[in-house]
Design a protein around this motif. Structure first.
Motif, PDB file in Angstrom:
ATOM      1  N   ASP A   1     -25.452   6.288  13.843  1.00  0.00           N
ATOM      2  CA  ASP A   1     -26.318   7.028  14.332  1.00  0.00           C
ATOM      3  C   ASP A   1     -27.829   6.250  13.891  1.00  0.00           C
ATOM      4  O   ASP A   1     -27.757   5.406  14.244  1.00  0.00           O
ATOM      5  N   VAL A   2     -28.447   6.181  15.833  1.00  0.00           N
ATOM      6  CA  VAL A   2     -28.867   5.779  16.107  1.00  0.00           C
ATOM      7  C   VAL A   2     -31.128   5.127  14.964  1.00  0.00           C
ATOM      8  O   VAL A   2     -30.755   4.735  14.776  1.00  0.00           O
ATOM      9  N   LEU A   3     -30.895   6.445  14.090  1.00  0.00           N
ATOM     10  CA  LEU A   3     -32.011   6.140  13.242  1.00  0.00           C
ATOM     11  C   LEU A   3     -31.356   5.160  12.031  1.00  0.00           C
ATOM     12  O   LEU A   3     -33.104   4.892  11.462  1.00  0.00           O
ATOM     13  N   TYR A   4     -30.353   5.757  11.587  1.00  0.00           N
ATOM     14  CA  TYR A   4     -29.480   5.025  10.472  1.00  0.00           C
ATOM     15  C   TYR A   4     -29.839   3.427  11.209  1.00  0.00           C
ATOM     16  O   TYR A   4     -30.160   2.270  10.175  1.00  0.00           O
ATOM     17  N   LEU A   5     -29.288   2.940  12.620  1.00  0.00           N
ATOM     18  CA  LEU A   5     -29.333   2.033  12.853  1.00  0.00           C
ATOM     19  C   LEU A   5     -30.879   1.284  12.825  1.00  0.00           C
ATOM     20  O   LEU A   5     -31.382   0.079  12.550  1.00  0.00           O
ATOM     21  N   ALA A   6     -31.619   1.658  13.239  1.00  0.00           N
ATOM     22  CA  ALA A   6     -33.113   1.699  13.333  1.00  0.00           C
ATOM     23  C   ALA A   6     -34.024   1.258  11.864  1.00  0.00           C
ATOM     24  O   ALA A   6     -34.162   0.337  12.195  1.00  0.00           O
ATOM     25  N   HIS A   7     -33.695   1.691  11.245  1.00  0.00           N
ATOM     26  CA  HIS A   7     -33.879   1.816   9.369  1.00  0.00           C
ATOM     27  C   HIS A   7     -33.868   0.647   9.330  1.00  0.00           C
ATOM     28  O   HIS A   7     -34.551  -0.099   8.735  1.00  0.00           O
ATOM     29  N   TRP A   8     -32.262   0.476  10.003  1.00  0.00           N
ATOM     30  CA  TRP A   8     -31.687  -0.525   8.919  1.00  0.00           C
ATOM     31  C   TRP A   8     -31.789  -2.191   9.428  1.00  0.00           C
ATOM     32  O   TRP A   8     -32.024  -3.209   8.966  1.00  0.00           O
ATOM     33  N   MET A   9     -32.026  -2.158  10.766  1.00  0.00           N
ATOM     34  CA  MET A   9     -32.941  -3.308  11.399  1.00  0.00           C
ATOM     35  C   MET A   9     -34.057  -3.494  11.590  1.00  0.00           C
ATOM     36  O   MET A   9     -34.025  -4.690  10.555  1.00  0.00           O
ATOM     37  N   ARG A  10     -34.877  -2.099  10.801  1.00  0.00           N
ATOM     38  CA  ARG A  10     -36.351  -3.372   9.855  1.00  0.00           C
ATOM     39  C   ARG A  10     -35.632  -3.444   8.700  1.00  0.00           C
ATOM     40  O   ARG A  10     -37.136  -4.751   8.655  1.00  0.00           O
ATOM     41  N   GLU A  11     -35.614  -2.996   8.043  1.00  0.00           N
ATOM     42  CA  GLU A  11     -35.269  -3.337   6.811  1.00  0.00           C
ATOM     43  C   GLU A  11     -35.178  -4.514   5.822  1.00  0.00           C
ATOM     44  O   GLU A  11     -34.871  -4.967   5.249  1.00  0.00           O
ATOM     45  N   SER A  12     -33.553  -4.509   7.467  1.00  0.00           N
ATOM     46  CA  SER A  12     -33.754  -6.419   6.813  1.00  0.00           C
ATOM     47  C   SER A  12     -33.286  -7.165   7.955  1.00  0.00           C
ATOM     48  O   SER A  12     -33.696  -7.987   7.070  1.00  0.00           O
ATOM     49  N   GLY A  13     -34.566  -7.233   8.450  1.00  0.00           N
ATOM     50  CA  GLY A  13     -34.917  -7.415   9.502  1.00  0.00           C
ATOM     51  C   GLY A  13     -35.092  -8.019  10.302  1.00  0.00           C
ATOM     52  O   GLY A  13     -35.711  -9.706  11.025  1.00  0.00           O
ATOM     53  N   LEU A  14     -34.031  -7.400  11.289  1.00  0.00           N
ATOM     54  CA  LEU A  14     -33.166  -7.983  12.077  1.00  0.00           C
ATOM     55  C   LEU A  14     -34.457  -7.397  12.995  1.00  0.00           C
ATOM     56  O   LEU A  14     -34.623  -8.774  14.317  1.00  0.00           O
ATOM     57  N   ALA A  15     -34.818  -6.540  13.207  1.00  0.00           N
ATOM     58  CA  ALA A  15     -36.095  -6.304  14.129  1.00  0.00           C
ATOM     59  C   ALA A  15     -36.972  -7.199  14.180  1.00  0.00           C
ATOM     60  O   ALA A  15     -37.519  -7.554  15.787  1.00  0.00           O
TER      61      ALA A  15
ATOM     62  N   TRP B   1     -13.236 -13.497  22.790  1.00  0.00           N
ATOM     63  CA  TRP B   1     -14.413 -14.416  22.516  1.00  0.00           C
ATOM     64  C   TRP B   1     -14.304 -15.767  21.343  1.00  0.00           C
ATOM     65  O   TRP B   1     -12.844 -15.782  20.735  1.00  0.00           O
ATOM     66  N   GLU B   2     -14.366 -16.789  21.866  1.00  0.00           N
ATOM     67  CA  GLU B   2     -14.226 -18.061  20.844  1.00  0.00           C
ATOM     68  C   GLU B   2     -14.615 -17.802  18.983  1.00  0.00           C
ATOM     69  O   GLU B   2     -13.892 -17.764  18.881  1.00  0.00           O
ATOM     70  N   SER B   3     -14.908 -16.701  18.535  1.00  0.00           N
ATOM     71  CA  SER B   3     -15.403 -17.012  17.236  1.00  0.00           C
ATOM     72  C   SER B   3     -15.737 -14.655  17.484  1.00  0.00           C
ATOM     73  O   SER B   3     -17.027 -14.986  18.626  1.00  0.00           O
ATOM     74  N   VAL B   4     -15.863 -14.626  16.009  1.00  0.00           N
ATOM     75  CA  VAL B   4     -16.276 -13.042  16.222  1.00  0.00           C
ATOM     76  C   VAL B   4     -17.162 -12.589  14.129  1.00  0.00           C
ATOM     77  O   VAL B   4     -16.038 -13.241  13.748  1.00  0.00           O
ATOM     78  N   GLY B   5     -18.230 -12.742  14.069  1.00  0.00           N
ATOM     79  CA  GLY B   5     -18.532 -12.808  12.464  1.00  0.00           C
ATOM     80  C   GLY B   5     -19.023 -11.057  12.502  1.00  0.00           C
ATOM     81  O   GLY B   5     -18.735 -10.775  13.230  1.00  0.00           O
ATOM     82  N   VAL B   6     -19.801 -11.018  10.933  1.00  0.00           N
ATOM     83  CA  VAL B   6     -19.635  -9.438  10.795  1.00  0.00           C
ATOM     84  C   VAL B   6     -20.664  -9.344  10.146  1.00  0.00           C
ATOM     85  O   VAL B   6     -21.424 -10.746   9.645  1.00  0.00           O
ATOM     86  N   LEU B   7     -22.040  -8.901  11.236  1.00  0.00           N
ATOM     87  CA  LEU B   7     -23.696  -8.777  10.567  1.00  0.00           C
ATOM     88  C   LEU B   7     -23.431  -6.890  10.035  1.00  0.00           C
ATOM     89  O   LEU B   7     -24.126  -6.596  10.972  1.00  0.00           O
ATOM     90  N   GLU B   8     -23.065  -7.290   8.569  1.00  0.00           N
ATOM     91  CA  GLU B   8     -24.230  -5.895   8.129  1.00  0.00           C
ATOM     92  C   GLU B   8     -25.112  -6.214   7.578  1.00  0.00           C
ATOM     93  O   GLU B   8     -25.786  -5.916   6.887  1.00  0.00           O
ATOM     94  N   LEU B   9     -26.291  -4.745   8.532  1.00  0.00           N
ATOM     95  CA  LEU B   9     -27.218  -4.992   7.726  1.00  0.00           C
ATOM     96  C   LEU B   9     -27.688  -4.632   6.811  1.00  0.00           C
ATOM     97  O   LEU B   9     -28.800  -4.860   6.138  1.00  0.00           O
ATOM     98  N   THR B  10     -26.944  -3.601   6.466  1.00  0.00           N
ATOM     99  CA  THR B  10     -27.613  -3.224   4.911  1.00  0.00           C
ATOM    100  C   THR B  10     -27.336  -3.880   3.116  1.00  0.00           C
ATOM    101  O   THR B  10     -27.730  -4.099   2.689  1.00  0.00           O
ATOM    102  N   ALA B  11     -26.334  -5.254   3.765  1.00  0.00           N
ATOM    103  CA  ALA B  11     -26.624  -6.272   2.750  1.00  0.00           C
ATOM    104  C   ALA B  11     -27.989  -7.026   3.278  1.00  0.00           C
ATOM    105  O   ALA B  11     -28.166  -7.888   2.264  1.00  0.00           O
ATOM    106  N   LEU B  12     -27.993  -7.158   3.515  1.00  0.00           N
ATOM    107  CA  LEU B  12     -28.597  -8.538   4.326  1.00  0.00           C
ATOM    108  C   LEU B  12     -30.420  -8.839   3.071  1.00  0.00           C
ATOM    109  O   LEU B  12     -30.796  -9.360   2.810  1.00  0.00           O
ATOM    110  N   PRO B  13     -30.456  -7.267   3.180  1.00  0.00           N
ATOM    111  CA  PRO B  13     -31.978  -7.204   2.121  1.00  0.00           C
ATOM    112  C   PRO B  13     -31.572  -7.667   1.101  1.00  0.00           C
ATOM    113  O   PRO B  13     -32.507  -8.381  -0.025  1.00  0.00           O
ATOM    114  N   SER B  14     -30.176  -7.791  -0.158  1.00  0.00           N
ATOM    115  CA  SER B  14     -30.337  -8.115  -0.831  1.00  0.00           C
ATOM    116  C   SER B  14     -29.363  -9.881  -1.133  1.00  0.00           C
ATOM    117  O   SER B  14     -29.127 -10.693  -1.932  1.00  0.00           O
ATOM    118  N   ILE B  15     -29.463 -10.648   0.532  1.00  0.00           N
ATOM    119  CA  ILE B  15     -29.289 -11.547   0.206  1.00  0.00           C
ATOM    120  C   ILE B  15     -30.460 -12.798   0.848  1.00  0.00           C
ATOM    121  O   ILE B  15     -31.379 -11.988   1.499  1.00  0.00           O
TER     122      ILE B  15
END
Length: 232
Positions: free
Chosen positions: A103-117, A68-82
């Motif tokens: 874990d699919v439910l863990y991912l779904a949960h943090w997608m919702r909690e973070s606002g990404l969903a 890829w031209e560039s790659v960054g990391v998006l950690e969903l569990t951190a997003l609610p705190s920023i």
């Protein structure tokens, strides 16, 4: 949003061609964000070595290390705190989101909690490349066989951005992975069309149109458990 729902990543030329077609430009000119979050919720994933392998592009699942031209990391569990202003523009500017399995439910949960969903519907041109759970999270239901972690509120629904379910890692009976017999048992609890896919298969969804991209084996099973398509 354009979806490339893979079993094991970009494992063959056909899936890679589908990815480039969705991007509308070469991988080397595309900006990626990788999302390792699902790995932390699964006992066979992270934290630790496997999470680092995914992020660094050295895992056995070709995704982050494609050039890829560039790659960054998006950690969903951190997003609610920023503040959202610190991460939403990064997502909006990315060409592709590379989403690890785990874990699919863990991912779904943090997608919702973070606002990404909530952000996903506005990302018309962004490509979502899922790996296993990163693909299953887009379906309406995953079935009890794939539920290990449960959210605190007990909600076992996934995001439902597509109208079918996915049974991943299909393998011939006796080989590592999920057997056809296990898939048939899983289907008893699924009330919608379902794709059974192996590591050489992906499902592309663009503007509601669904296309199977495969150099391996897949089956489409409908609501009455009848096989309606198969390729080998």
């Amino acid at each position: 949003m354009k979806l490339l729902l893979t079993d094991s990543g970009i494992t063959n030329p056909s899936i890679q061609a589908a990815l480039v077609g969705m991007l509308g430009k070469p991988i080397a000119e595309s900006r990626a964000l990788c999302i390792p979050t699902a790995m932390y919720g699964h006992p066979m994933g992270g934290p630790g070595t496997k999470a680092w392998q995914f992020i660094s592009g050295t895992s056995q699942n070709p995704m982050v290390g494609l050039g890829w031209e560039s790659v960054g990391v998006l950690e969903l569990t951190a997003l609610p705190s920023i503040d959202a202003e610190r991460w939403v523009p990064l997502v909006e500017e990315a060409d592709v989101l590379l989403v690890a399995g785990g874990d699919v439910l863990y991912l779904a949960h943090w997608m919702r909690e973070s606002g990404l969903a909530d952000l996903l519907p506005s990302l018309d041109d962004t490509v979502w490349v899922g790996l296993s759970a990163g693909s299953m999270v887009m379906t309406p239901e995953v079935g009890e066989d794939f539920i290990q972690w449960r959210p605190p509120i007990g909600d076992v629904s996934t995001l439902g951005l597509v109208d079918f379910s996915i049974f991943p890692h299909l393998a011939p009976d006796g080989m590592p992975g999920n057997s056809m017999a296990e898939a048939e048992s899983w289907l008893e609890g699924i009330n919608r069309p379902a794709y059974l896919i192996d590591g050489q298969t992906a499902i592309a969804v663009v503007d509601g149109a669904v296309e199977v991209v495969s150099e391996g084996t897949w089956h489409l099973m409908n609501g009455d458990r009848t096989a309606t398509a198969a390729r080998e």
